[in-house]
Design a protein around this motif. Structure first.
Motif, PDB file in Angstrom:
ATOM      1  N   PHE A  35       0.835  -1.200   0.000  1.00  0.00           N
ATOM      2  CA  PHE A  35       0.000   0.000   0.000  1.00  0.00           C
ATOM      3  C   PHE A  35       0.871   1.252   0.000  1.00  0.00           C
ATOM      4  O   PHE A  35       0.607   2.209  -0.733  1.00  0.00           O
ATOM      5  N   ALA A  36       1.925   1.248   0.808  1.00  0.00           N
ATOM      6  CA  ALA A  36       2.819   2.407   0.869  1.00  0.00           C
ATOM      7  C   ALA A  36       3.452   2.672  -0.492  1.00  0.00           C
ATOM      8  O   ALA A  36       3.602   3.826  -0.905  1.00  0.00           O
ATOM      9  N   GLY A  37       3.820   1.613  -1.200  1.00  0.00           N
ATOM     10  CA  GLY A  37       4.398   1.778  -2.527  1.00  0.00           C
ATOM     11  C   GLY A  37       3.420   2.405  -3.506  1.00  0.00           C
ATOM     12  O   GLY A  37       3.777   3.292  -4.282  1.00  0.00           O
ATOM     13  N   VAL A  38       2.157   1.963  -3.459  1.00  0.00           N
ATOM     14  CA  VAL A  38       1.125   2.518  -4.338  1.00  0.00           C
ATOM     15  C   VAL A  38       0.875   3.987  -3.997  1.00  0.00           C
ATOM     16  O   VAL A  38       0.793   4.850  -4.881  1.00  0.00           O
ATOM     17  N   VAL A  39       0.771   4.282  -2.692  1.00  0.00           N
ATOM     18  CA  VAL A  39       0.522   5.664  -2.260  1.00  0.00           C
ATOM     19  C   VAL A  39       1.682   6.562  -2.676  1.00  0.00           C
ATOM     20  O   VAL A  39       1.468   7.675  -3.171  1.00  0.00           O
ATOM     21  N   ALA A  40       2.912   6.089  -2.486  1.00  0.00           N
ATOM     22  CA  ALA A  40       4.073   6.894  -2.868  1.00  0.00           C
ATOM     23  C   ALA A  40       4.033   7.204  -4.365  1.00  0.00           C
ATOM     24  O   ALA A  40       4.262   8.348  -4.772  1.00  0.00           O
ATOM     25  N   HIS A  41       3.715   6.206  -5.175  1.00  0.00           N
ATOM     26  CA  HIS A  41       3.620   6.432  -6.617  1.00  0.00           C
ATOM     27  C   HIS A  41       2.523   7.440  -6.929  1.00  0.00           C
ATOM     28  O   HIS A  41       2.709   8.356  -7.728  1.00  0.00           O
ATOM     29  N   LEU A  43       1.312   9.764  -5.039  1.00  0.00           N
ATOM     30  CA  LEU A  43       1.659  11.104  -4.571  1.00  0.00           C
ATOM     31  C   LEU A  43       2.709  11.757  -5.463  1.00  0.00           C
ATOM     32  O   LEU A  43       2.715  12.980  -5.623  1.00  0.00           O
ATOM     33  N   LYS A  44       3.585  10.952  -6.037  1.00  0.00           N
ATOM     34  CA  LYS A  44       4.642  11.513  -6.869  1.00  0.00           C
ATOM     35  C   LYS A  44       4.138  11.942  -8.243  1.00  0.00           C
ATOM     36  O   LYS A  44       4.703  12.855  -8.851  1.00  0.00           O
ATOM     37  N   ALA A  45       3.083  11.314  -8.740  1.00  0.00           N
ATOM     38  CA  ALA A  45       2.571  11.652 -10.075  1.00  0.00           C
ATOM     39  C   ALA A  45       2.150  13.122 -10.176  1.00  0.00           C
ATOM     40  O   ALA A  45       2.571  13.816 -11.111  1.00  0.00           O
ATOM     41  N   PRO A  46       1.329  13.650  -9.241  1.00  0.00           N
ATOM     42  CA  PRO A  46       0.977  15.070  -9.361  1.00  0.00           C
ATOM     43  C   PRO A  46       2.181  15.997  -9.172  1.00  0.00           C
ATOM     44  O   PRO A  46       2.234  17.076  -9.768  1.00  0.00           O
ATOM     45  N   LEU A  47       3.153  15.575  -8.394  1.00  0.00           N
ATOM     46  CA  LEU A  47       4.349  16.398  -8.225  1.00  0.00           C
ATOM     47  C   LEU A  47       5.115  16.510  -9.540  1.00  0.00           C
ATOM     48  O   LEU A  47       5.654  17.569  -9.863  1.00  0.00           O
ATOM     49  N   ALA A  48       5.135  15.427 -10.305  1.00  0.00           N
ATOM     50  CA  ALA A  48       5.797  15.459 -11.609  1.00  0.00           C
ATOM     51  C   ALA A  48       5.080  16.433 -12.548  1.00  0.00           C
ATOM     52  O   ALA A  48       5.725  17.162 -13.313  1.00  0.00           O
ATOM     53  N   VAL A  49       3.750  16.478 -12.463  1.00  0.00           N
ATOM     54  CA  VAL A  49       2.981  17.414 -13.294  1.00  0.00           C
ATOM     55  C   VAL A  49       3.296  18.852 -12.888  1.00  0.00           C
ATOM     56  O   VAL A  49       3.536  19.717 -13.742  1.00  0.00           O
TER      57      VAL A  49
END
Length: 189
Positions: A35-41, A43-49
């Motif tokens: 779950f932590a891995g999915v959440v981290a991914h 959360l990082k997607a909007p930061l990349a945008v």
């Protein structure tokens, strides 16, 4: 399994052993790591945008032929956003590393404490409207996991800057002193 010897002074010899089935706990911990891995991914997607739009805006500002006085202010704001995105990405990576590090060894090496503190102070101060009074004493090199130590220092310095009486300028002092056993005590006040 946990075991303890019985007190021999009672006239009896023996031990007590307690067995616990932790199968469900281990399954839960594995699910939590996934779950932590999915959440981290996620959360990082909007930061990349956000980072992509900042780069696009910065390129547009650089292309302005006759810059107006607002351009440097906008450029500075974009730089602050980029630093905040980088910091958030680093925090997510550290949190993910912490949540998945259950039995993983620390990445111990010699770390320049002064450099870590300088980075944390610079990033925190860059996002503030007021300029705090920050003093940093002599900081020795230490043996630590750089990512984990950086995270701790960032939190302590961030809290010292954030939790001040309204209307006052934050004053922060970071010092270090030798402690017994070859340890170093770092103080953020």
């Amino acid at each position: 399994v946990d075991g303890r010897p019985l007190d021999a002074s009672a006239g009896r010899r023996g031990a007590v052993a307690v067995f616990d089935d932790i199968t469900d706990l281990r399954r839960y911990e594995t699910d939590l790591v996934l779950f932590a891995g999915v959440v981290a991914h996620d959360l990082k997607a909007p930061l990349a945008v956000v980072l992509g739009y900042c780069e696009t805006a910065a390129d547009a500002l650089d292309a302005v032929a006759d810059p107006v006085p607002e351009v440097p202010v906008a450029r500075s704001a974009l730089d602050t956003i980029v630093r905040a995105v980088d910091r958030m990405t680093s925090l997510i990576d550290t949190l993910l590393g912490y949540s998945t590090a259950r039995d993983a060894p620390l990445n111990l090496r010699t770390v320049d404490l002064g450099v870590l503190v300088a980075e944390a102070v610079h990033e925190r101060v860059a996002t503030l409207a007021v300029h705090p009074a920050v003093t940093v004493g002599e900081l020795p090199p230490v043996r630590a996991d750089p990512a984990m130590l950086r995270h701790v220092l960032d939190n302590l310095i961030g809290n010292a800057l954030k939790y001040v009486r309204p209307g006052t300028t934050p004053t922060v002092a970071v010092t270090a002193a030798a402690a017994p056993g070859g340890w170093v005590r770092v103080t953020v006040a």
